[in-house]
Design an enzyme around this catalytic site. Structure first.
Site, PDB file in Angstrom:
ATOM      1  CG  LEU A 110       5.377   8.616 -21.631  1.00  0.00           C
ATOM      2  CD1 LEU A 110       5.582   7.203 -21.079  1.00  0.00           C
ATOM      3  CD2 LEU A 110       4.137   9.264 -21.032  1.00  0.00           C
TER       4      LEU A 110
ATOM      5  CE1 TYR B  26      11.108  19.509 -17.127  1.00  0.00           C
ATOM      6  CE2 TYR B  26       9.813  20.179 -15.219  1.00  0.00           C
ATOM      7  CZ  TYR B  26      10.103  19.258 -16.190  1.00  0.00           C
ATOM      8  OH  TYR B  26       9.403  18.068 -16.251  1.00  0.00           O
TER       9      TYR B  26
ATOM     10  CE  LYS C  43       8.109  18.397 -19.339  1.00  0.00           C
ATOM     11  NZ  LYS C  43       7.845  17.169 -20.130  1.00  0.00           N
TER      12      LYS C  43
ATOM     13  CG  ASN D  47       7.069  16.499  -6.417  1.00  0.00           C
ATOM     14  OD1 ASN D  47       8.142  16.789  -6.940  1.00  0.00           O
ATOM     15  ND2 ASN D  47       6.333  17.392  -5.769  1.00  0.00           N
TER      16      ASN D  47
ATOM     17  N   PRO E 151       8.599 -33.393  19.448  1.00  0.00           N
ATOM     18  CG  PRO E 151       9.141 -35.112  17.967  1.00  0.00           C
ATOM     19  CD  PRO E 151       9.650 -33.807  18.496  1.00  0.00           C
ATOM     20  N   GLY E 152       6.288 -34.926  21.704  1.00  0.00           N
ATOM     21  CA  GLY E 152       5.996 -35.200  23.098  1.00  0.00           C
ATOM     22  C   GLY E 152       5.936 -33.993  23.998  1.00  0.00           C
TER      23      GLY E 152
END
Length: 372
Positions: A56, A106, A110, A135, A284-285
């Site tokens: 890689l 590049y 490769k 990409n 409450p209530g």
């Protein structure tokens, strides 16, 4: 299945980090990790014992163009030299680039590396898997280095402006999890072959301007309480990537609490097609509601405390009651045409998660007062 001894060259890079993490998840523990901290002597030793190689590593942003050839072609040549010296026929998976089809420095380095690998396969019979990757994007990528997606996500999450040189430039993207899955498939004997090369099946196309707007919308969603369309696979994966770039002190964000003497009501999520989610706290209530809707419908889920949800069809005198409690999570549907209320009859606060099928529209509230 017998687990192989795997050499991962470039183990600390974007692909390498993700691959190593998932290999360990799947029980692969015998990993030989080669990074920039290692020497060629280490590589020579690793090639004596490895049974599969993920190559890689590569040079993609050197100071001088000649470094492309030395770092990509030269290193690959050294790897194959060591394999042949050690009489090791391990399969080699190599990450090339779609730029190998071009004539830049590049891409040329490769392409030369690819040719070396194919020749190695012909001479030794070893399997090679060459992937010309587009990409890539995903967690643990580097801004201003790996991909424009990483750069956009990093900048937007930090209120740094992003640059869109050509909004109509078309990008081909591939998500890191899909890459890792394909690589593990190859490791386990099922690569996706396309003639001489291998390929990751899931790729996406998006224009640069659209990508920028989408990433910016992820930041805006915190203010608008919106959720992007996660049925769109690319959007879902881009949003996951964006979250991975959040600054460590910005994982949280505040919601606007509407507080009065009865308790509070807080919107959590608003969507155009899936409605709205809110959190209601009743003291409450306290009784809330006493209204009905023509078309708007809701779901109530009491998650803490206890209470009573009461219904009455608007043309009837019959009252229907449901006891609700955080001790037994139960969703109550609120049908249209029924006036309804929710009463906290417990000793403490009652917390209710409420879903409604449409976001509140003050011009068309579809909410009509009527006591149960």
């Amino acid at each position: 299945m017998e687990l192989l001894k795997i050499l991962i060259i470039g183990a600390s890079g974007f692909i390498g980090k993700n691959l190593v993490a998932e290999l360990k998840n799947r029980g692969y523990e015998d990993l030989l990790l080669f990074t920039r901290e290692n020497s060629l002597d280490d590589l020579k030793d690793y090639t004596k014992e490895c049974e599969f190689i993920f190559h890689l590593a590569g040079i993609n942003r050197p100071e001088k163009e000649e470094e492309y050839f030395a770092g990509n072609f030269g290193f690959t040549a050294k790897l194959l030299e060591y394999l042949q010296f050690n009489k090791n026929g391990s399969p080699v998976l190599f990450t090339s680039s779609i730029q190998a089809e071009t004539l830049n420095a590049y891409g040329g380095s490769k392409k030369a590396s690819e040719d070396l690998l194919f020749n190695h396969s012909e001479e030794t019979g070893a399997q090679v898997y060459v992937y010309r990757l587009p990409n890539l994007f995903g967690k643990w990528s580097k801004p201003n280095y790996n991909t424009v997606v990483a750069t956009y996500c990093f900048n937007v999450a930090r209120n740094i402006s992003i640059k869109v040189n050509d909004p109509e430039a078309l990008l081909t993207l591939c998500y890191i999890d899909d890459v890792v899955q394909e690589f593990i498939d190859a490791l386990e004997g099922s690569p996706t072959r396309q003639s001489q090369y291998c390929a990751v099946q899931e790729t996406y196309s998006i224009m640069l301007g659209e990508l920028a707007k989408l990433v910016e919308s992820f930041k805006e969603s915190r203010v608008k309480l919106s959720v992007s369309n996660m049925e769109n696979d690319l959007t879902k994966k881009l949003y996951s990537t964006y979250l991975s770039f959040l600054p460590k002190d910005q994982f949280s964000y505040d919601l606007k609490m509407n507080v009065d003497n009865r308790g509070s009501f807080t919107e959590f999520i608003r969507t155009s097609d899936r409605g709205q989610v809110s959190v209601n706290v009743s003291k409450p209530g306290i009784t809330k509601g006493n209204h009905w809707h023509h078309t708007k419908n809701e779901k109530f889920l009491v998650v803490s405390g206890s209470g009573l949800i009461r219904f009455r069809e608007v043309h009837s005198e019959e009252i229907i009651e449901y006891k609700v409690s955080g001790e037994k999570l139960q969703v109550i549907d609120i049908p249209v045409g029924y006036t309804h209320s929710i009463v906290n009859n417990g000793p403490g606060d009652m917390v209710t998660v409420m879903w409604v099928n449409e976001c509140f529209n003050p011009e068309k509230p579809d909410t009509h007062y009527l006591e149960v």
